[in-house]
Every structure is written in C-alpha cells, then in structure tokens.
Design a protein around this motif. Sequence first.
Motif, mmCIF file in Angstrom:
data_model
loop_
_atom_site.group_PDB
_atom_site.id
_atom_site.type_symbol
_atom_site.label_atom_id
_atom_site.label_comp_id
_atom_site.label_asym_id
_atom_site.label_seq_id
_atom_site.Cartn_x
_atom_site.Cartn_y
_atom_site.Cartn_z
ATOM 1 N N ASP A 49 0.425 8.538 -10.525
ATOM 2 C CA ASP A 49 1.308 8.574 -9.363
ATOM 3 C C ASP A 49 1.418 7.223 -8.666
ATOM 4 O OD1 ASP A 49 -1.159 8.643 -8.295
ATOM 5 O OD2 ASP A 49 -0.881 10.464 -7.117
ATOM 6 N N ALA A 50 0.609 6.256 -9.108
ATOM 7 C CA ALA A 50 0.771 4.908 -8.575
ATOM 8 C C ALA A 50 1.863 4.154 -9.323
ATOM 9 C CB ALA A 50 -0.543 4.148 -8.636
ATOM 10 N N ALA A 51 2.284 4.716 -10.476
ATOM 11 C CA ALA A 51 3.373 4.091 -11.240
ATOM 12 C C ALA A 51 4.624 3.988 -10.368
ATOM 13 C CB ALA A 51 3.665 4.909 -12.497
ATOM 14 N N ASP A 52 4.809 4.958 -9.480
ATOM 15 C CA ASP A 52 5.967 4.929 -8.571
ATOM 16 C C ASP A 52 5.936 3.697 -7.670
ATOM 17 O OD1 ASP A 52 6.975 7.272 -9.574
ATOM 18 O OD2 ASP A 52 6.091 8.538 -8.020
ATOM 19 N N ALA A 53 4.746 3.284 -7.289
ATOM 20 C CA ALA A 53 4.623 2.096 -6.432
ATOM 21 C C ALA A 53 5.018 0.841 -7.208
ATOM 22 C CB ALA A 53 3.197 1.974 -5.899
ATOM 23 N N LEU A 54 4.611 0.769 -8.489
ATOM 24 C CA LEU A 54 5.041 -0.349 -9.340
ATOM 25 C C LEU A 54 6.558 -0.308 -9.528
ATOM 26 C CD1 LEU A 54 2.268 -0.336 -12.112
ATOM 27 C CD2 LEU A 54 2.653 -2.127 -10.373
ATOM 28 N N ALA A 55 7.088 0.914 -9.701
ATOM 29 C CA ALA A 55 8.532 1.068 -9.913
ATOM 30 C C ALA A 55 9.315 0.552 -8.706
ATOM 31 C CB ALA A 55 8.868 2.537 -10.189
ATOM 32 N N ILE A 56 8.832 0.842 -7.513
ATOM 33 C CA ILE A 56 9.523 0.402 -6.292
ATOM 34 C C ILE A 56 9.450 -1.130 -6.161
ATOM 35 C CG2 ILE A 56 9.240 0.387 -3.760
ATOM 36 C CD1 ILE A 56 10.845 2.748 -4.649
ATOM 37 N N ALA A 57 8.344 -1.710 -6.617
ATOM 38 C CA ALA A 57 8.225 -3.177 -6.619
ATOM 39 C C ALA A 57 9.203 -3.777 -7.635
ATOM 40 C CB ALA A 57 6.788 -3.587 -6.927
ATOM 41 N N ILE A 58 9.238 -3.179 -8.841
ATOM 42 C CA ILE A 58 10.144 -3.659 -9.897
ATOM 43 C C ILE A 58 11.592 -3.520 -9.438
ATOM 44 C CG2 ILE A 58 10.987 -3.220 -12.248
ATOM 45 C CD1 ILE A 58 8.111 -2.230 -12.903
ATOM 46 N N CYS A 59 11.898 -2.387 -8.819
ATOM 47 C CA CYS A 59 13.251 -2.126 -8.308
ATOM 48 C C CYS A 59 13.704 -3.272 -7.413
ATOM 49 C CB CYS A 59 13.250 -0.808 -7.537
ATOM 50 S SG CYS A 59 14.765 -0.490 -6.616
ATOM 51 N N ILE A 116 5.606 -12.779 -5.152
ATOM 52 C CA ILE A 116 4.753 -11.594 -5.239
ATOM 53 C C ILE A 116 5.425 -10.447 -4.476
ATOM 54 C CG2 ILE A 116 2.469 -10.617 -4.746
ATOM 55 C CD1 ILE A 116 2.241 -12.956 -6.600
ATOM 56 N N ILE A 117 5.567 -9.289 -5.143
ATOM 57 C CA ILE A 117 6.162 -8.107 -4.517
ATOM 58 C C ILE A 117 5.124 -6.990 -4.496
ATOM 59 C CG2 ILE A 117 8.052 -6.423 -4.587
ATOM 60 C CD1 ILE A 117 9.598 -8.424 -6.357
ATOM 61 N N LEU A 118 4.883 -6.442 -3.310
ATOM 62 C CA LEU A 118 3.968 -5.309 -3.195
ATOM 63 C C LEU A 118 4.783 -4.044 -2.923
ATOM 64 C CD1 LEU A 118 0.507 -5.223 -1.513
ATOM 65 C CD2 LEU A 118 2.162 -3.417 -0.969
ATOM 66 N N GLY A 119 4.735 -3.102 -3.851
ATOM 67 C CA GLY A 119 5.466 -1.846 -3.714
ATOM 68 C C GLY A 119 4.573 -0.773 -3.118
ATOM 69 N N VAL A 120 5.166 0.085 -2.287
ATOM 70 C CA VAL A 120 4.422 1.183 -1.665
ATOM 71 C C VAL A 120 5.151 2.490 -1.921
ATOM 72 C CG1 VAL A 120 3.576 2.181 0.506
ATOM 73 C CG2 VAL A 120 3.508 -0.313 0.169
ATOM 74 N N ASP A 121 4.436 3.446 -2.524
ATOM 75 C CA ASP A 121 4.946 4.825 -2.638
ATOM 76 C C ASP A 121 4.233 5.611 -1.549
ATOM 77 O OD1 ASP A 121 6.089 7.190 -3.532
ATOM 78 O OD2 ASP A 121 4.450 7.573 -4.931
ATOM 79 N N PRO A 122 4.894 5.799 -0.386
ATOM 80 C CA PRO A 122 4.161 6.296 0.781
ATOM 81 C C PRO A 122 3.695 7.743 0.641
ATOM 82 C CG PRO A 122 6.510 6.143 1.262
ATOM 83 C CD PRO A 122 6.308 5.569 -0.108
ATOM 84 N N GLY A 123 2.539 8.009 1.185
ATOM 85 C CA GLY A 123 1.978 9.356 1.214
ATOM 86 C C GLY A 123 0.762 9.339 2.118
ATOM 87 N N LEU A 124 0.471 10.477 2.735
ATOM 88 C CA LEU A 124 -0.648 10.520 3.668
ATOM 89 C C LEU A 124 -1.946 10.820 2.923
ATOM 90 C CD1 LEU A 124 -1.426 10.289 6.608
ATOM 91 C CD2 LEU A 124 -0.825 12.692 6.916
ATOM 92 N N THR A 125 -1.869 11.649 1.896
ATOM 93 C CA THR A 125 -3.059 11.969 1.097
ATOM 94 C C THR A 125 -3.278 10.906 0.024
ATOM 95 O OG1 THR A 125 -2.668 14.308 1.498
ATOM 96 C CG2 THR A 125 -4.135 13.747 -0.329
#
Lengths: 193, 193
Positions: B141-151, B2-11
């Motif tokens: 904009d959560a697609a980026d988090a999936l992308a980082i997990a896939i990466c 299991i890979i959890l990707g995070v696209d960091p942001g404060l908002t």
Amino acid sequence: MIILGVDPGLTRCGVGVIEAGAYRRLSFIHVDVVRSDPKSPQDRRLLTIYDGLAAKLDEFAPDVVSIERVFAQENRNTVLGTAQAAGMAMLAAAQRNIPVALHTPTESKMAITGNGKAEKIQMERMVARILNLNTLPKPADAADALAIAICHALRPAGAIQGGEREEHLTAAQRQWAKAAQKASRGRTQGRAM
Amino acid sequence: MIILGVDPGLTRCGVGVIEAGAYRRLSFIHVDVVRSDPKSPQDRRLLTIYDGLAAKLDEFAPDVVSIERVFAQENRNTVLGTAQAAGMAMLAAAQRNIPVALHTPTESKMAITGNGKAEKIQMERMVARILNLNTLPKPADAADALAIAICHALRPAGAIQGGEREEHLTAAQRQWAKAAQKASRGRTQGRAM
C-alpha cells in the motif's frame, strides 16, 4: 479551569476561552476568529490556521481544548477543510499535552439551552447570559466557539465518564446523556472524526 | 529533483521518495508507511502522523511534496481522518517552505499506465518498471505513495501550467490533461480538498 473552545473552519476558525470555577460558575475570557485567505494555497491556509491556534494555546494555556466534532455525513463543500482545521487544533493541543474533547453541535445546544435543536439566536442569547455578557458575543460566528467551551464545562459527568448511573442525573442531564450516547454511537461507527 | 509522495491515511500513511533526473529518468530512493494506533485518541494519532511525516521531510529534504487528493464525495467512514492526515503532510511541508502539489488517483493512474481506471496490480507493476525495481514495491500500500510521486514527475507541463497548447501534447498527455482539468473543475466547485 481554563477551557478553550474551537469552532473549526478553514476560512474562519472561531476561538472562545472561558474559565470554569466552583459551582459551575463560568466567566468569559476571550473570543476571536482565526482567518485564512481563501485565495491562498491549501497548505499555506492550514499553516495560517495552525499558527493562529497555536498562538492562542500559548497565550491562554488552557487545561482542555473543546472542539466541535465534524461529521462526514455533512456532505458540504467545505467539510474536508473544516476537518483539517479541526486537525490543526488537535495537533497544536497534542503537541502541548493539552487534553482534547470533541462535542457535537447537538451536545452543545442541549447543554446550553436544553434543546438539541435550538436556533442560533437562542444559543447566542444563552451564551451571553451564562457568561454575564451585556451584549451578544461578537463576532457572531465566534459565539459557537464559546458555546463549545461552555458545553464542555456543563457536560454531565456521566456522558464523559460513562460511569454515572442514570438515576443520579436530572431530566436535562438524561436528555444530554442520550444525545451524547447517540453521538458516541456515530463515533463507534467511525463516521465522525 | 527529489519528490516525496504521500498516500494519506490516519492508520497507514504511505511515503515514497524518488529522484527525477534529466530526460524524465526516475530513480527509487525510499518507501515506508507511517502508522498510528487506531486505539489512541484522535489528537494523539494526528501527532504521530505529523511527527512521522516531518521526520521524513527532514531526512529526505524533498523539493516538492506530492499528495493524493482527498474527495468529499468518497463518503467512506475514514474520509475525515484521511483528509486530516493529508492536512498533517501539508502543514509539515508549509512549515519547511516546501511546495505542495495535489494529484488525484485518476491523474496518477493516467500518468503511470495511460489508463485512468488502471487496476492496482497494473499500477504496482508499472511503478516497479519505471523505478527499475526487481520486485513489486513493498509494503504494497506504500506503492501508491511512489505512484503519486511519479505522477508529479511525469505530469504534462500543460496540466500544471495551464499554458500549453493542446496540439503540442501527445495523445496520452491530452487524456491526462483532460483528467487533470476534470479534477480541477472539482476543485473549483470546492468539493475536493
């Protein structure tokens, strides 16, 4: 009132604790540096800093945590790690419902020496004098953490409350409030943390 | 795995969870955005992001957390808040002994489309295709988090281990390894988080 000052850093994070009594009488309680190993992975380093700061908060139970504000303009190599270390301090305080105040280095210099561009040695001497220390605070780079704590204690009410009328302030307080306003304009622009 | 990707942001902090099976078969598990109120004090916002991310780690118990790397060069107004949000993810992972991997946006684009400068819509389409989704992942904009997990799942072993010899890599992997090396040179210079 117990004030815990933090000079944020990922390799060396300064912590200074003072007590602010009546008539702005300030006394020294504690100074230390929380360190993390530059050879460790970033997540481990942040955990070390967080654990170290959380232990200080639990030991000294401050009424407020005063943290040196980090600026994005400072395009130094370490600015992101510094911002993250400041984030660890903010998180540990928020988890304990301890209010957090952010002060710029200029505010700190202004509050302690009356000169927003004071030299480091001048700051160290004034910190020692204000806290009745016989020698300069050690370790030297933790003096900044004491300075940030003192800055919070000596801040003019107007700069924080935004409600004081200017004519009630002394010349030094007016200078200080001006510096604080300048810093807060930086905040509004979203450039400061 | 299991890979959890995070696209960091404060908002808005994107979270994407995937499972990587045999033969690099990837499947979608979860996508969401952890939000904090821009009108709240910074320390409260960081606590909200931290609590939100910690809850996701407890819910999905990932084997690794893959976080988009933040660069100081990006002198955007929000870079410090973004770095601090990434710090919250790293801390929450370190507290649970979950390994953390950092990947640059270029690595992510290279791993998913073979083009380090891919457009956002191209990335979203490839993320949907790789995860067998019938529609583009929402919120966008959560697609980026999936992308980082896939990466992290599709990364060439050489880029991570540093031990693969170049002739064993495909053309795309060589390109990827080059991008990773470039990013890691940035790291060595200390400019990246």
